[in-house]
Every structure is written in C-alpha cells, then in structure tokens.
Design an enzyme around this catalytic site. Structure first.
Site, PDB file in Angstrom:
ATOM      1  N   HIS A 144       1.136  11.155  -3.785  1.00  0.00           N
ATOM      2  CA  HIS A 144       1.308  10.131  -4.828  1.00  0.00           C
ATOM      3  C   HIS A 144       0.078   9.255  -4.986  1.00  0.00           C
ATOM      4  CE1 HIS A 144       2.284   6.564  -2.229  1.00  0.00           C
ATOM      5  NE2 HIS A 144       2.720   7.472  -1.398  1.00  0.00           N
ATOM      6  N   ASP A 157      -2.541   5.074   1.684  1.00  0.00           N
ATOM      7  CA  ASP A 157      -1.201   5.579   1.356  1.00  0.00           C
ATOM      8  C   ASP A 157      -1.073   5.530  -0.165  1.00  0.00           C
ATOM      9  OD1 ASP A 157       1.487   6.084   0.992  1.00  0.00           O
ATOM     10  OD2 ASP A 157       2.143   4.151   1.790  1.00  0.00           O
ATOM     11  N   GLU A 197       6.028   6.995  -6.423  1.00  0.00           N
ATOM     12  CA  GLU A 197       6.625   7.200  -5.093  1.00  0.00           C
ATOM     13  C   GLU A 197       6.988   5.883  -4.434  1.00  0.00           C
ATOM     14  OE1 GLU A 197       6.968   7.738  -0.767  1.00  0.00           O
ATOM     15  OE2 GLU A 197       5.601   6.433  -1.854  1.00  0.00           O
ATOM     16  N   GLU A 198       6.114   4.891  -4.577  1.00  0.00           N
ATOM     17  CA  GLU A 198       6.342   3.615  -3.873  1.00  0.00           C
ATOM     18  C   GLU A 198       7.591   2.894  -4.370  1.00  0.00           C
ATOM     19  OE1 GLU A 198       4.997   2.763  -1.246  1.00  0.00           O
ATOM     20  OE2 GLU A 198       2.988   3.603  -1.130  1.00  0.00           O
ATOM     21  N   ASP A 247       1.605  13.201   2.649  1.00  0.00           N
ATOM     22  CA  ASP A 247       1.633  11.732   2.614  1.00  0.00           C
ATOM     23  C   ASP A 247       1.309  11.220   4.021  1.00  0.00           C
ATOM     24  OD1 ASP A 247       1.994   9.130   1.752  1.00  0.00           O
ATOM     25  OD2 ASP A 247       3.898   9.527   0.755  1.00  0.00           O
ATOM     26  N   HIS A 251       0.494  -0.026   4.507  1.00  0.00           N
ATOM     27  CA  HIS A 251       0.867  -1.060   3.527  1.00  0.00           C
ATOM     28  C   HIS A 251       0.160  -2.385   3.807  1.00  0.00           C
ATOM     29  CE1 HIS A 251       4.685   0.805   1.552  1.00  0.00           C
ATOM     30  NE2 HIS A 251       3.707   1.686   1.698  1.00  0.00           N
TER      31      HIS A 251
HETATM   32 ZN   LIG Z   1       3.087   7.070   0.683  1.00  0.00          ZN
END
Ligand SMILES: [Zn+2]
Length: 345
Positions: free
Chosen positions: A69, A186, A220-221, A241, A321
């Site tokens: 993603h 990410d 995706e998030e 991922d 994150h």
């Molecule tokens: Zn991810």
C-alpha cells in the site's frame, strides 16, 4: 537480482518524498504511473486510485496477487482555535506523541499550501508548568501556522478550512551505514520491493510461474485497500507489508519478516511453509514472527469472500507509525523473496 534490489533501494526515497495520505493519493499514484511508464510496464488505475500491474505467466489459468500500500498516515483539519491554531484529527493510526514537534504542510482544496508545526497549545517551557507531564491528545496539540494569524478569521482568509489535508514531513535520510529513516516506510518500503520485482521481470523477460498481479492499494491504513477488482481465479494473495519490531518480537531490520499470525488470525499454513522454504533454499535471511496489533490488505481481501490462500511478509520496520527506520539488508531480502516467490510453481 542485484539490479532489482538497487531499483527498489533507489525508488524508496523518491516514494517517501511523494505525498499521499489515505483518501488523497493522487500525487503518489501519478508518481508510480510515471515510473511504470519509464520501465515500460503496462498498468491500470482503479477508481479508488490504486494501481494494478499484470504480468502474464507460464500458467495463465490462475492468478497470484501481490499487494502493497502506497497510502500513509496523516492529518485532517478539524477546526480552528480562537488564537489561530489549527486543530487536526488523525487519518489512520497516528499517535499524538509521534507528531508533536513535526513540521507540516496543510493543503487546501484550492491547492494552496501552508507550512506549520505541531506543538502543544501552550508550548513554552518557560511559561507552562505542566508541559512535561500532560498526556498529549489532539485537543492539546495543534498546528501553529507559519503565517501572521491571530484568530480563526485570519486562518479562514488563508483559505484553510475543515477537511483540508495535513502532511507530516517525512524527513527522509539515507545513511552511509545502509539505513533509511523516514516516516511512511509503512508501506512504501513494501511498494519499493514490488517495484524492484516489476523492474526485474520487465528487464530480464523472465516469465512468472502464474499470471501475476501487483496491486498497489491506496486505502490500507483505513482498512479498505485491496478489496475490489480481485480476480476470481486468484488462488494466492500475498501482502508485502512491514514487519513489526519491538519487545518480544523476533523480527529485525536486517531480514525479511514472515508473518505467521496477526490480529486477524493465522495466515495460510501451507503458503507460509512454501515461502519459508523459498527463503531457506535461496539463503534469504528471514524471521518468522507474530504481530500482536496488526492488520493488512491480505486479510482485507479475504473478507470479501474470495477463496484464496493468503500470506504476509515484508521488511522489518522499527518504530512503526512513528519515526520509522529500515535497513537495506531487510529491503534486499524482501525484494529477493518476492521475486523467488513469483517464479516458484
Ligand atoms: Zn502497512
């Protein structure tokens, strides 16, 4: 293989420096489209703004789908305070501690861009006694605009309004020791690995074992990435991922992390054994791990009801994150495993 790994390593900082928050990924989609044209890879865009690249295989009766993603975390303007501060809400899993102090760009619907910094509402250590002890939330931190604004009206005159996107600076840095530190690894590191694999198959003209789809999703998030356009003859879905590092985890920044189970449950056992076998056979450094607080587009795809085996592997990303970091060893291992998997019967 060496060139594919180099391609992935080279495209990653460019991807990281291209904006794209869930729901607003036009710029990163355009960037990927340009890169695909450069290497003469055919592709199509989904209505949602995702990118699908299809390669013919030796067997075209069944489709193998790999997904990563390109959407990332960000903020959205919620309201303006009386003193001209702009309050944001998170898009995706953003924690206040991970953005306090960050430089940001607010983009208005008319494409005006303003700079600012996320700071506490009363941020001076010489003035605020409780600054170091207050738990942070999105009510006591806000964006201090780098504009002469004194009240909400001043902010409105700039064209900033509720619903505008707020980009956190990624702060991309490539070190001599082989790390990339940046926000949004990410899952742009996963996207880079897929681009390395696409470049490999276009350049070498090697043929995948099965028809292969690379599905770069852009939601995706927020939980609804790879859920549309799935081919019904798809028999395997692999999300590339990030691997989750931390206390009690086996994953690290130097290997490809292969996930046995995440919050959505165990991944397909047979497919996991096959992928671990490929890593062993090709001497690709790997770790098998369990991610305690994690969901992916592979699980999202299965929730559509498709009858396919699913798996997840990817580069080990530290401080996910937040102030993320990955080593080239881990990206190399991910790119190589992706290619070996696509070639495998
Ligand atoms: Zn991810």
């Amino acid at each position: 293989m060496k060139k594919a790994k180099e391609y992935a390593w080279k495209i990653l900082p460019e991807l990281l420096n291209t904006e794209g928050i869930s729901g607003n990924c036009g710029k990163v989609a355009a960037f990927m489209a340009k890169k695909l044209k450069d290497i003469k890879a055919g592709f199509e865009m989904t209505q949602k703004g995702g990118v699908i690249i299809k390669l013919k295989g030796k067997n075209n009766k069944k489709v193998r789908l790999l997904t990563a993603h390109a959407d990332t975390l960000g903020g959205m303007v919620k309201k303006t305070g009386g003193d001209g501060r702009v309050f944001i809400v998170p898009v995706g899993g953003v924690y206040p501690y991970s953005v306090e102090g960050e430089y940001v760009t607010i983009e208005t619907v008319k494409d005006l861009r303003y700079r600012g910094t996320v700071v506490h509402n009363n941020p001076s250590a010489h003035v605020n006694k409780t600054l170091s002890t207050e738990e942070r939330n999105f009510d006591n931190i806000s964006v201090r605009l780098d504009e002469k604004v004194k009240n909400a009206d001043d902010v409105k005159k700039l064209g900033i309004d509720v619903g505008d996107y707020c980009y956190f600076d990624p702060r991309v840095e490539v070190t001599k020791s082989g790390f990339i530190k940046s926000r949004h690894l990410d899952d742009k590191a996963g996207v880079a690995a897929l681009f390395g694999a696409i470049d490999y198959f276009i350049r070498t003209k090697e043929v995948p074992a099965y028809e292969t789809w690379f599905y770069i999703s852009v939601a995706e998030e927020v939980g609804n990435g790879t859920i549309s356009k799935l081919p019904q003859n798809c028999f395997e879905i692999v999300a590339v991922d990030m691997g989750a590092l931390g206390s009690g985890q086996t994953s690290d920044e130097y290997t490809v992390s292969i996930c046995a189970k995440d919050s959505s449950g165990p991944f397909d056992y047979e497919l996991r054994k096959k992928i671990v076998g490929l890593a062993e056979k090709n001497k690709i450094p790997y770790k098998v791990d369990i991610y305690p607080m994690y969901g992916s587009d592979a699980a999202a795809a299965l929730r559509t009801g498709i009858d396919a085996r699913h798996m997840l592997f990817g580069p080990g990303v530290d401080a996910s994150h937040s102030f993320e970091r990955v080593h080239r060893d881990s990206l190399d291992a991910t790119t190589e495993l992706t290619i070996k998997y696509i070639l495998a019967e």
